[in-house]
Design a protein around this motif. Structure first.
Motif, short mmCIF file in Angstrom:
data_model
loop_
_atom_site.label_atom_id
_atom_site.label_comp_id
_atom_site.label_asym_id
_atom_site.label_seq_id
_atom_site.Cartn_x
_atom_site.Cartn_y
_atom_site.Cartn_z
N ALA A 155 0.84 -1.20 0.00
CA ALA A 155 0.00 0.00 0.00
C ALA A 155 0.87 1.25 0.00
O ALA A 155 0.61 2.20 -0.75
CB ALA A 155 -0.93 -0.01 1.21
N LEU A 156 1.91 1.26 0.82
CA LEU A 156 2.81 2.41 0.85
C LEU A 156 3.58 2.53 -0.47
O LEU A 156 3.74 3.62 -1.01
CB LEU A 156 3.79 2.30 2.02
CG LEU A 156 3.21 2.49 3.40
CD1 LEU A 156 4.25 2.17 4.48
CD2 LEU A 156 2.70 3.91 3.58
N TYR A 157 4.06 1.41 -0.98
CA TYR A 157 4.85 1.41 -2.20
C TYR A 157 4.06 1.97 -3.39
O TYR A 157 4.60 2.72 -4.20
CB TYR A 157 5.34 0.00 -2.51
CG TYR A 157 6.30 -0.07 -3.66
CD1 TYR A 157 7.64 0.27 -3.49
CD2 TYR A 157 5.88 -0.46 -4.93
CE1 TYR A 157 8.52 0.24 -4.55
CE2 TYR A 157 6.74 -0.50 -5.99
CZ TYR A 157 8.07 -0.16 -5.80
OH TYR A 157 8.94 -0.20 -6.86
N MET A 210 8.13 11.88 -1.08
CA MET A 210 8.80 12.00 0.22
C MET A 210 8.78 10.67 0.98
O MET A 210 9.60 10.45 1.87
CB MET A 210 8.17 13.11 1.05
CG MET A 210 8.50 14.50 0.48
SD MET A 210 7.71 15.88 1.34
CE MET A 210 8.15 15.58 3.03
N LEU A 211 7.87 9.77 0.62
CA LEU A 211 7.83 8.45 1.24
C LEU A 211 9.12 7.67 0.98
O LEU A 211 9.50 6.82 1.78
CB LEU A 211 6.65 7.63 0.72
CG LEU A 211 5.29 7.87 1.33
CD1 LEU A 211 4.22 7.07 0.59
CD2 LEU A 211 5.29 7.50 2.80
N LEU A 217 10.50 4.45 8.22
CA LEU A 217 9.60 3.32 8.44
C LEU A 217 9.49 2.45 7.20
O LEU A 217 9.56 1.22 7.27
CB LEU A 217 8.22 3.79 8.88
CG LEU A 217 7.18 2.69 9.08
CD1 LEU A 217 7.63 1.67 10.12
CD2 LEU A 217 5.84 3.30 9.47
N LEU A 218 9.34 3.07 6.04
CA LEU A 218 9.24 2.31 4.79
C LEU A 218 10.54 1.54 4.53
O LEU A 218 10.51 0.38 4.15
CB LEU A 218 8.91 3.22 3.61
CG LEU A 218 8.72 2.54 2.27
CD1 LEU A 218 7.59 1.51 2.31
CD2 LEU A 218 8.46 3.56 1.18
#
Length: 73
Positions: A19-21, A29-30, A35-36
Motif C-alpha cells: 500500500a505504501l509502495y 517524500m515516502l 519506516l518504509l
C-alpha cells in the motif's frame, strides 16, 4: 509497549508495504521515510529466508503478493 516488526503477521506487513509502495509516485517524500525503509529491509530478510532472490524483481513481487504472479499489461 510498541510491537516490533517481527511481532506482526507477515501478510499484514506485506499488505502495508504494498500500500505504501503504490503511493510513491504521488508522494515522493515516502522514499526517504525510515519506516518504509525498515519495513522493506525486514521483508527482504524474510523473503531471503524463504529462498527468494530479492534482487530479481519478479520473484520479490510474487513473494510480496503471496504467490500471485503479476502480469504486465
Amino acid at each position: 509497549m510498541m510491537k516490533t516488526l517481527d511481532q506482526y503477521a507477515l501478510n499484514e506487513l506485506k499488505l502495508i508495504y504494498l500500500a505504501l509502495y503504490t503511493q510513491l509516485p504521488g508522494n515522493p517524500m515516502l522514499m526517504d521515510a525510515d519506516l518504509l525503509q525498515d519495513l522493506q529491509t525486514y521483508l527482504q530478510g524474510m523473503a531471503k529466508t524463504a529462498g527468494v532472490d530479492v534482487s530479481h524483481h519478479a520473484q520479490w513481487a510474487t513473494w510480496l503478493n503471496n504467490g500471485v504472479v503479476l502480469k504486465s499489461v
